[in-house]
Design a protein around this motif. Sequence first.
Motif, short mmCIF file in Angstrom:
data_model
loop_
_atom_site.label_atom_id
_atom_site.label_comp_id
_atom_site.label_asym_id
_atom_site.label_seq_id
_atom_site.Cartn_x
_atom_site.Cartn_y
_atom_site.Cartn_z
N ILE A 1 40.94 51.52 36.55
CA ILE A 1 42.38 50.65 36.97
C ILE A 1 42.06 49.32 36.95
CG2 ILE A 1 44.19 50.30 38.57
CD1 ILE A 1 43.85 53.55 39.33
N ARG B 1 41.50 47.94 33.31
CA ARG B 1 42.63 47.94 32.47
C ARG B 1 43.84 47.01 32.97
NH1 ARG B 1 44.60 47.87 27.69
NH2 ARG B 1 46.58 48.86 27.56
N GLU B 2 43.91 46.62 34.04
CA GLU B 2 44.65 45.59 34.71
C GLU B 2 44.38 44.22 34.06
OE1 GLU B 2 46.33 47.18 38.96
OE2 GLU B 2 44.49 46.28 38.71
N LEU C 1 49.93 50.98 36.76
CA LEU C 1 48.50 50.76 37.42
C LEU C 1 48.71 50.16 39.03
CD1 LEU C 1 46.97 49.38 34.19
CD2 LEU C 1 46.38 51.41 35.26
#
Length: 94
Positions: free
Chosen positions: A52, A55-56, A13
């Motif tokens: 991104i 999700r991080e 990511l």
Amino acid sequence: MDFDHLSKDQRILQMMRKTLTNVIRDVTPPPGHVSPITEGTSKDIRDCLALISARERELAEELGQGSDLRPRFTDEPKQAEVIPLHKSGLTKKS
């Protein structure tokens, strides 16, 4: 950049984010010039970066790393210090 403490998914990511932002920097025209990127592509890139980031955050929470992963100064306080703006016991009389 130190990737040793990150999971494989986190490294992927980060590299995706870095690559996308570098592409944006590379193709951004000087002021007054037309961008080679269409509005639709620009929106898609923003959406990808948002996914991104989401999700991080999820991965960081799952690994117990917390959601505040921004860089910090070594002498930066770990906790905020609250400073009252008024003296207790005093009230404003109208």
